[in-house]
Design an enzyme around this catalytic site. Structure first.
Site, PDB file in Angstrom:
ATOM      1  CB  SER A  54      27.573  40.630 -54.023  1.00 14.35           C
ATOM      2  OG  SER A  54      27.921  39.331 -53.674  1.00 14.35           O
ATOM      3  CG  HIS A  55      30.754  38.711 -56.411  1.00  9.95           C
ATOM      4  ND1 HIS A  55      29.378  38.770 -56.305  1.00  9.95           N
ATOM      5  CD2 HIS A  55      31.022  38.620 -57.724  1.00  9.95           C
ATOM      6  CE1 HIS A  55      28.851  38.694 -57.509  1.00  9.95           C
ATOM      7  NE2 HIS A  55      29.820  38.604 -58.385  1.00  9.95           N
ATOM      8  CG  ASP A 101      30.250  37.595 -50.762  1.00 14.62           C
ATOM      9  OD1 ASP A 101      29.951  37.354 -49.588  1.00 14.62           O
ATOM     10  OD2 ASP A 101      29.400  37.904 -51.628  1.00 14.62           O
ATOM     11  CG  ASP A 120      26.790  40.529 -49.836  1.00 14.61           C
ATOM     12  OD1 ASP A 120      27.658  39.792 -50.333  1.00 14.61           O
ATOM     13  OD2 ASP A 120      25.585  40.428 -50.120  1.00 14.61           O
ATOM     14  CG  ASP A 146      25.639  36.856 -50.105  1.00 14.11           C
ATOM     15  OD1 ASP A 146      26.818  36.960 -50.516  1.00 14.11           O
ATOM     16  OD2 ASP A 146      24.665  37.353 -50.701  1.00 14.11           O
ATOM     17  NE  ARG A 147      28.654  35.536 -54.709  1.00 13.74           N
ATOM     18  CZ  ARG A 147      28.845  35.478 -56.014  1.00 13.74           C
ATOM     19  NH1 ARG A 147      29.991  35.021 -56.489  1.00 13.74           N
ATOM     20  NH2 ARG A 147      27.921  35.874 -56.847  1.00 13.74           N
ATOM     21  CE  LYS A 177      25.075  34.208 -52.683  1.00 14.86           C
ATOM     22  NZ  LYS A 177      24.066  35.094 -53.290  1.00 14.86           N
TER      23      LYS A 177
HETATM   24  C1  G16 Z   1      23.886  36.768 -56.686  1.00 15.09           C
HETATM   25  C2  G16 Z   1      22.651  35.977 -56.435  1.00 15.09           C
HETATM   26  C3  G16 Z   1      22.937  34.513 -56.588  1.00 15.09           C
HETATM   27  C4  G16 Z   1      23.554  34.239 -57.945  1.00 15.09           C
HETATM   28  C5  G16 Z   1      24.782  35.093 -58.129  1.00 15.09           C
HETATM   29  C6  G16 Z   1      25.398  34.992 -59.512  1.00 15.09           C
HETATM   30  O1  G16 Z   1      24.824  36.507 -55.695  1.00 15.09           O
HETATM   31  O2  G16 Z   1      22.148  36.208 -55.145  1.00 15.09           O
HETATM   32  O3  G16 Z   1      21.735  33.827 -56.429  1.00 15.09           O
HETATM   33  O4  G16 Z   1      23.881  32.895 -58.059  1.00 15.09           O
HETATM   34  O5  G16 Z   1      24.437  36.439 -57.932  1.00 15.09           O
HETATM   35  O6  G16 Z   1      24.505  35.486 -60.426  1.00 15.09           O
HETATM   36  P1  G16 Z   1      24.918  35.729 -61.932  1.00 15.09           P
HETATM   37  O7  G16 Z   1      25.390  34.398 -62.434  1.00 15.09           O
HETATM   38  O8  G16 Z   1      23.662  36.218 -62.569  1.00 15.09           O
HETATM   39  O9  G16 Z   1      26.040  36.740 -61.938  1.00 15.09           O
HETATM   40  P2  G16 Z   1      25.573  37.709 -54.961  1.00 15.09           P
HETATM   41  O10 G16 Z   1      26.500  37.010 -53.995  1.00 15.09           O
HETATM   42  O11 G16 Z   1      26.269  38.460 -56.050  1.00 15.09           O
HETATM   43  O12 G16 Z   1      24.496  38.507 -54.320  1.00 15.09           O
END
Ligand code: G16
Length: 544
Positions: free
Chosen positions: A114-115, A278, A280, A282-283, A377
């Site tokens: 992800s990010h 981000d 991937d 989704d954000r 998302k």
């Molecule tokens: C993931 C999850 C999200 C979550 C985020 C932050 O996002 O898919 O549902 O809100 O992590 O999670 P945490 O607060 O546990 O770090 P992504 O965009 O990283 O896949």
């Protein structure tokens, strides 16, 4: 016909999926057998997939291509009938979710952290999505973890690397491998949801849109949709070439890592609308000329205005938000008379509600918003819904935001992250807080009185499953709230997240600076959790 090998492997103790799949540093995944053992643990936790279709794709980060080849060979050896893989190994997370649903695949393997940053010593991740296109629910991730602790072999077919650049179908290892265009199906889906003519007309009339792809997966998607189909100025689509290391940056669309975009949007020469996504895809980050829209507010505003887009013209069934997300959307649900659900952090918890038709729009404070069109998302979806609303209302982002606050009240909200703190200290802080929850009500903290304190438990209304320990909540007189939880997506040390909010109904008090407005709650958070004391930090590393 190629050979299938059974390879002995030792079990690894650390393959517990977090908030969103298994995320570790690249060298961890590069240990002999590590990646294979995890993928085999996924397959061993599934049933009846023989001959069925598996989708494979990733965000293009370092090590993506190697793992895609491994996953394809292992899918063949384990008996899948077909894999659909994105060209160049690329599929944004929402695009992968769409492909799984559209082609009725059994599931999908999405490679992304992800990010988080990418590169030889940075982060990598593997996540399994089920047939509804969404992240595997806890029942499956727990089964994968249990299997990973006892696994002693994996199955892999022996054939040459698949040419990921060439679109089309080939056979190998008794399986069909189809390399597909990663953008086409997704762009087509977006055309069914939004009024592209109206957005095109808005842009033609001089409305300026800038989008920062952060050298991550959304570059090709943004070029096709924003530039080719909607007529946005290509010079304003920034960093649109995906790079394995994201150009050395964190592909995290927040005010720290997308600071250039933020500064530009606050300048006199700002375009009308700025957005970023981000690693991937989704954000999302949404910034109007001179105004940042918090993800929690964006969720509320998108839900309140969704009917202006063709895909949602008949209204929405309900809204879901993660618990730490602000209550702004609750007030929209109340006014619309639709269901409102509060889930733990993690998109996987929205799947059941969406499948049951209880909600249409979901969102999280962590820059994620999406709808029933997929089960992830979706960053560009949020950008397009905003553009559709702007095209329909012909007002500025600022006017829409201020009108929303005037109608529903403003929820002042901020998240403070303390990254890379010692895991023991983070656990101690949470343990101490947990231990005093029962005695907090009635106490005064930084001049505010606690009315309730608990650790959030979620009861899934669809399948009855219960998820405990999802974050500590402290409620104060007057409705203010502080939430404490540890991130489940980091790869080194611990990250403490502190979420603060209070509701302000009075429009004459809607113009305050967010951190100043929250000063009392910020002091209360430090006092009640002893953050400075225990972590030794004198402030957060990221404020969003
Ligand atoms: C993931 C999850 C999200 C979550 C985020 C932050 O996002 O898919 O549902 O809100 O992590 O999670 P945490 O607060 O546990 O770090 P992504 O965009 O990283 O896949």
């Amino acid at each position: 016909m190629s050979q299938t090998e059974t390879v002995s492997v030792k079990a690894f103790a650390d393959q517990k999926p977090g908030t969103s799949g298994l995320r570790k540093k690249v060298p961890v995944f590069q240990q002999p057998g590590y990646t294979e053992a995890f993928i085999q643990s996924i397959f061993d936790s599934l049933e009846n997939y023989e001959g069925k279709t598996l989708v494979i794709g990733g965000d293009g980060r370092y090590y993506n291509r190697e793992v895609i080849q491994i996953a394809i060979r292992m899918a063949a050896a384990n008996g899948f009938g077909r894999v659909l893989v994105g060209q160049g190994g690329i599929l944004s997370t929402p695009a992968a979710s769409n492909i799984i649903r559209k082609y009725k695949a059994f599931g999908g393997i999405i490679l992304s952290a992800s990010h988080n940053p990418g590169g030889p010593n940075e982060d990598f991740g593997i996540k399994y999505n089920v047939s509804n296109g969404g992240p595997a629910p806890e029942k499956i991730t727990e089964a994968i973890f249990a299997r990973s602790k006892e696994i002693d072999r994996y199955l892999i077919a022996d054939f040459d690397d698949v040419d990921l650049e060439e679109l089309g179908t080939r056979e190998a290892g008794g399986m069909t491998i189809e390399v597909i265009d990663p953008v086409a199906d997704y762009a087509e889906l977006m055309e069914t949801l939004f009024d592209f003519d109206a957005i095109r007309a808005l842009i033609r009339d001089g409305f300026k849109v800038t989008f920062d792809a952060m050298h991550a997966v959304t570059g090709p998607y943004a070029r096709e949709i924003l530039v080719n189909r909607l007529g946005a100025d290509p010079k304003l689509v920034l960093n649109d070439t995906p790079l394995e290391d994201f150009g050395g940056h964190h592909p995290d669309p927040n005010l720290v890592h997308a600071k250039d975009l933020h500064d530009r949007m606050m300048s006199d020469t700002a375009p009308d609308f700025g957005a970023a996504s981000d690693g991937d895809g989704d954000r999302n980050l949404i910034i109007g000329k001179g105004i940042f829209v918090t993800p929690s507010d964006s969720l509320a505003m998108l839900a309140a205005n969704a009917h202006l887009a063709p895909g949602y013209k008949d209204g929405i069934a309900g809204i879901a938000r993660s618990m730490p997300t602000s209550g702004a959307a609750d007030r929209v649900a109340e006014k619309l008379g639709v269901e409102m659900h509060e889930t733990p952090t993690g998109w996987k918890f929205f799947g059941n509600l969406l499948d049951a038709g209880k909600v249409t729009i979901c969102g999280e404070e962590s820059a994620g918003t999406g709808s029933s069109h997929v089960r992830e998302k979706d960053g560009l979806w949020a950008v397009l819904l905003w553009l559709n609303i702007l095209a329909a209302r012909r007002e500025s982002v600022k006017e829409i935001v201020e009108d929303h606050w005037a109608t529903y009240g403003r929820t002042y909200y901020s998240r403070h992250d303390y990254e890379g703190i010692d895991t023991d200290k983070a656990n101690r802080l949470m343990d101490e807080l947990n231990a005093k929850l029962a005695t907090l009500p009635g106490q005064t903290v930084a001049d505010m009185t606690v009315v309730k304190a608990d650790n959030f438990t979620y009861h899934d209304p669809v399948d009855g499953s219960v998820s405990k320990n999802q974050g500590i909540r402290i409620f104060f007189e007057g409705g203010a709230r502080i939430v404490f939880r540890l991130s489940g997506t980091g790869t080194s040390g611990a990250t403490l997240r502190v979420y603060m909010e209070f509701f302000e109904p009075e429009p004459s008090r809607h113009g305050a600076e967010t951190q100043a407005a929250l000063a009392g709650l910020i002091a209360a958070a430090d006092e009640v959790a002893r953050i400075t004391n225990i972590t030794g930090r004198d402030g957060p590393t990221v404020i969003t």
